[in-house]
Design a protein around this motif. Sequence first.
Motif, PDB file in Angstrom:
ATOM      1  N   GLY A   1       0.822  -1.213   0.000  1.00  0.00           N
ATOM      2  CA  GLY A   1       0.000   0.000   0.000  1.00  0.00           C
ATOM      3  C   GLY A   1       0.849   1.252   0.000  1.00  0.00           C
ATOM      4  O   GLY A   1       0.517   2.239  -0.670  1.00  0.00           O
ATOM      5  N   LYS A   2       1.937   1.226   0.762  1.00  0.00           N
ATOM      6  CA  LYS A   2       2.841   2.379   0.785  1.00  0.00           C
ATOM      7  C   LYS A   2       3.453   2.633  -0.576  1.00  0.00           C
ATOM      8  O   LYS A   2       3.532   3.769  -1.053  1.00  0.00           O
ATOM      9  CB  LYS A   2       3.940   2.150   1.823  1.00  0.00           C
ATOM     10  N   LYS A   3       3.931   1.548  -1.217  1.00  0.00           N
ATOM     11  CA  LYS A   3       4.550   1.697  -2.534  1.00  0.00           C
ATOM     12  C   LYS A   3       3.548   2.211  -3.559  1.00  0.00           C
ATOM     13  O   LYS A   3       3.875   3.067  -4.384  1.00  0.00           O
ATOM     14  CB  LYS A   3       5.131   0.355  -2.989  1.00  0.00           C
ATOM     15  N   LYS A   4       2.329   1.691  -3.504  1.00  0.00           N
ATOM     16  CA  LYS A   4       1.308   2.098  -4.461  1.00  0.00           C
ATOM     17  C   LYS A   4       0.946   3.567  -4.262  1.00  0.00           C
ATOM     18  O   LYS A   4       0.774   4.315  -5.233  1.00  0.00           O
ATOM     19  CB  LYS A   4       0.065   1.224  -4.301  1.00  0.00           C
ATOM     20  N   ALA A   5       0.822   3.999  -3.001  1.00  0.00           N
ATOM     21  CA  ALA A   5       0.462   5.388  -2.716  1.00  0.00           C
ATOM     22  C   ALA A   5       1.566   6.346  -3.146  1.00  0.00           C
ATOM     23  O   ALA A   5       1.310   7.390  -3.757  1.00  0.00           O
ATOM     24  CB  ALA A   5       0.169   5.561  -1.227  1.00  0.00           C
ATOM     25  N   PHE A   6       2.810   5.967  -2.837  1.00  0.00           N
ATOM     26  CA  PHE A   6       3.911   6.867  -3.163  1.00  0.00           C
ATOM     27  C   PHE A   6       4.196   6.882  -4.661  1.00  0.00           C
ATOM     28  O   PHE A   6       4.652   7.898  -5.197  1.00  0.00           O
ATOM     29  CB  PHE A   6       5.175   6.456  -2.404  1.00  0.00           C
ATOM     30  N   SER A   7       3.912   5.787  -5.356  1.00  0.00           N
ATOM     31  CA  SER A   7       4.168   5.732  -6.800  1.00  0.00           C
ATOM     32  C   SER A   7       3.286   6.711  -7.565  1.00  0.00           C
ATOM     33  O   SER A   7       3.643   7.155  -8.661  1.00  0.00           O
ATOM     34  CB  SER A   7       3.954   4.316  -7.336  1.00  0.00           C
ATOM     35  N   THR A   8       2.119   7.057  -6.989  1.00  0.00           N
ATOM     36  CA  THR A   8       1.215   7.977  -7.673  1.00  0.00           C
ATOM     37  C   THR A   8       1.730   9.416  -7.670  1.00  0.00           C
ATOM     38  O   THR A   8       1.248  10.239  -8.448  1.00  0.00           O
ATOM     39  CB  THR A   8      -0.172   7.962  -7.018  1.00  0.00           C
ATOM     40  N   CYS A   9       2.693   9.721  -6.793  1.00  0.00           N
ATOM     41  CA  CYS A   9       3.203  11.096  -6.738  1.00  0.00           C
ATOM     42  C   CYS A   9       4.719  11.179  -6.909  1.00  0.00           C
ATOM     43  O   CYS A   9       5.285  12.274  -6.829  1.00  0.00           O
ATOM     44  CB  CYS A   9       2.797  11.758  -5.418  1.00  0.00           C
ATOM     45  N   SER A  10       5.391  10.054  -7.149  1.00  0.00           N
ATOM     46  CA  SER A  10       6.843  10.066  -7.259  1.00  0.00           C
ATOM     47  C   SER A  10       7.323  10.864  -8.480  1.00  0.00           C
ATOM     48  O   SER A  10       8.308  11.607  -8.401  1.00  0.00           O
ATOM     49  CB  SER A  10       7.389   8.635  -7.324  1.00  0.00           C
ATOM     50  N   SER A  11       6.616  10.727  -9.614  1.00  0.00           N
ATOM     51  CA  SER A  11       7.004  11.464 -10.818  1.00  0.00           C
ATOM     52  C   SER A  11       6.865  12.964 -10.601  1.00  0.00           C
ATOM     53  O   SER A  11       7.761  13.747 -10.949  1.00  0.00           O
ATOM     54  CB  SER A  11       6.145  11.028 -12.009  1.00  0.00           C
ATOM     55  N   HIS A  12       5.737  13.357 -10.023  1.00  0.00           N
ATOM     56  CA  HIS A  12       5.507  14.780  -9.764  1.00  0.00           C
ATOM     57  C   HIS A  12       6.543  15.327  -8.790  1.00  0.00           C
ATOM     58  O   HIS A  12       7.070  16.433  -8.990  1.00  0.00           O
ATOM     59  CB  HIS A  12       4.105  14.992  -9.200  1.00  0.00           C
ATOM     60  N   LEU A  13       6.865  14.580  -7.750  1.00  0.00           N
ATOM     61  CA  LEU A  13       7.850  15.018  -6.776  1.00  0.00           C
ATOM     62  C   LEU A  13       9.229  15.181  -7.418  1.00  0.00           C
ATOM     63  O   LEU A  13       9.961  16.135  -7.111  1.00  0.00           O
ATOM     64  CB  LEU A  13       7.929  14.017  -5.614  1.00  0.00           C
ATOM     65  N   THR A  14       9.578  14.275  -8.331  1.00  0.00           N
ATOM     66  CA  THR A  14      10.857  14.374  -9.033  1.00  0.00           C
ATOM     67  C   THR A  14      10.913  15.628  -9.889  1.00  0.00           C
ATOM     68  O   THR A  14      11.908  16.365  -9.880  1.00  0.00           O
ATOM     69  CB  THR A  14      11.073  13.130  -9.920  1.00  0.00           C
ATOM     70  N   VAL A  15       9.840  15.898 -10.637  1.00  0.00           N
ATOM     71  CA  VAL A  15       9.790  17.087 -11.500  1.00  0.00           C
ATOM     72  C   VAL A  15       9.839  18.361 -10.670  1.00  0.00           C
ATOM     73  O   VAL A  15      10.545  19.322 -11.018  1.00  0.00           O
ATOM     74  CB  VAL A  15       8.515  17.052 -12.373  1.00  0.00           C
ATOM     75  N   VAL A  16       9.099  18.392  -9.576  1.00  0.00           N
ATOM     76  CA  VAL A  16       9.107  19.567  -8.690  1.00  0.00           C
ATOM     77  C   VAL A  16      10.506  19.815  -8.130  1.00  0.00           C
ATOM     78  O   VAL A  16      10.975  20.959  -8.080  1.00  0.00           O
ATOM     79  CB  VAL A  16       8.092  19.376  -7.542  1.00  0.00           C
ATOM     80  N   SER A  17      11.185  18.747  -7.723  1.00  0.00           N
ATOM     81  CA  SER A  17      12.536  18.884  -7.163  1.00  0.00           C
ATOM     82  C   SER A  17      13.493  19.476  -8.192  1.00  0.00           C
ATOM     83  O   SER A  17      14.246  20.418  -7.889  1.00  0.00           O
ATOM     84  CB  SER A  17      13.048  17.527  -6.692  1.00  0.00           C
ATOM     85  N   ILE A  18      13.458  18.947  -9.416  1.00  0.00           N
ATOM     86  CA  ILE A  18      14.337  19.466 -10.470  1.00  0.00           C
ATOM     87  C   ILE A  18      14.002  20.920 -10.778  1.00  0.00           C
ATOM     88  O   ILE A  18      14.897  21.760 -10.941  1.00  0.00           O
ATOM     89  CB  ILE A  18      14.213  18.597 -11.741  1.00  0.00           C
ATOM     90  N   TYR A  19      12.704  21.228 -10.847  1.00  0.00           N
ATOM     91  CA  TYR A  19      12.244  22.580 -11.182  1.00  0.00           C
ATOM     92  C   TYR A  19      12.765  23.613 -10.179  1.00  0.00           C
ATOM     93  O   TYR A  19      13.353  24.629 -10.554  1.00  0.00           O
ATOM     94  CB  TYR A  19      10.718  22.593 -11.230  1.00  0.00           C
ATOM     95  N   TYR A  20      12.564  23.341  -8.890  1.00  0.00           N
ATOM     96  CA  TYR A  20      12.941  24.336  -7.885  1.00  0.00           C
ATOM     97  C   TYR A  20      14.447  24.346  -7.606  1.00  0.00           C
ATOM     98  O   TYR A  20      15.000  25.387  -7.229  1.00  0.00           O
ATOM     99  CB  TYR A  20      12.150  24.108  -6.597  1.00  0.00           C
ATOM    100  N   ILE A  21      15.119  23.229  -7.798  1.00  0.00           N
ATOM    101  CA  ILE A  21      16.575  23.226  -7.638  1.00  0.00           C
ATOM    102  C   ILE A  21      17.229  24.099  -8.697  1.00  0.00           C
ATOM    103  O   ILE A  21      18.129  24.898  -8.405  1.00  0.00           O
ATOM    104  CB  ILE A  21      17.121  21.781  -7.696  1.00  0.00           C
ATOM    105  N   THR A  22      16.771  23.972  -9.949  1.00  0.00           N
ATOM    106  CA  THR A  22      17.346  24.801 -11.018  1.00  0.00           C
ATOM    107  C   THR A  22      17.022  26.276 -10.812  1.00  0.00           C
ATOM    108  O   THR A  22      17.878  27.138 -11.038  1.00  0.00           O
ATOM    109  CB  THR A  22      16.817  24.340 -12.386  1.00  0.00           C
ATOM    110  N   LEU A  23      15.791  26.577 -10.374  1.00  0.00           N
ATOM    111  CA  LEU A  23      15.445  27.973 -10.097  1.00  0.00           C
ATOM    112  C   LEU A  23      16.296  28.528  -8.963  1.00  0.00           C
ATOM    113  O   LEU A  23      16.774  29.673  -9.028  1.00  0.00           O
ATOM    114  CB  LEU A  23      13.962  28.078  -9.726  1.00  0.00           C
TER     115      LEU A  23
END
Length: 322
Positions: free
Chosen positions: A238-260
């Motif tokens: 259940g943990k893996k399934k829940a986190f998998s739904t937002c892992s892509s978004h979290l990765t993109v957000v991290s890259i976005y704000y790190i570069t900014l």
Amino acid sequence: MTGINFLHNNSQSQTFLLLGFQGLYSYRFLVFAIFIIVYTFILCGNVLIILVIVSNGLLHSPMYFFLCNLSLLEIVCTTEIIPAILQILVRNQIRLSLFGCFVQLYLFGTFSATESFLLTVMSYDRYLAICRPLHYSSIMHFRICCFLVLASWTSSFLIISFVIGFLSQQDFCRQINVVDHFFCDLVPVMSLSCSDTSTVKMAIYLSSPFSLISPFLFIATTYVSIIRSVLNIQSVTGKKKAFSTCSSHLTVVSIYYITLFMMYVVPTNGSSLELNKVLSLLYTVITPTLNPFIYSLNNREIKSGIHLSLNWKIKKENKVPI
């Protein structure tokens, strides 16, 4: 109106000369080919994501609706920047009128702010799906999704118009204004003004909390709640399934704000000009290149949709007519 009249009255007499990457002119054909490949990948990757989501009824959900809008935004944003880079590589420099430079600056600022708002909306969607699943359908219905996307674009237009309105009041005394960059960015253009830029800086300080700081704090807050909810799930599956739904978004957000963060922390004067261009390149070109890869690699539904589309196409091509 005064700022618009100023731009129209002076757009024919004043020129902005974009130098781009002077040190790479000897390798311009190689760099040109690399940018063509990158631009093609961005277009194909994002168009593929949009087509897969639109054609697959299982993906007609708020999360993928927002992803479609994000992919569309990546397409128009890179289309505004990369063709200009290609022109610079061919000509070693390009000239823009004052009005043309401000249009490029306005569009880039709007696209950047819209991306920030869309990422914020997507984090809110993931928060509702994981932390308030019973209320998700009643809150995140189609009209609300359309309203949130429209609000993201409208807010961006208003915020950037506020900043550009003050910038348009500045005097640019030189007939040819040399910009050591590959597009008309706010800081390089503002540095060419021969009048007091304190009002422009004040406009930037007033708009930043709305376009960058508040969205970042909201995203951080939602992910704190998401992580807490995921940790409270008893089963590992259940943990893996829940986190998998937002892992892509979290990765993109991290890259976005790190570069900014890197762009705004690194100074823009002296020997750091080339570094600033590299960081801008990372934000405007490299990040949009990674986003389709991140979403397609980490998202099982997108990968399944791509496989279904490919299998359907193969079956259609191999079908023997009776």
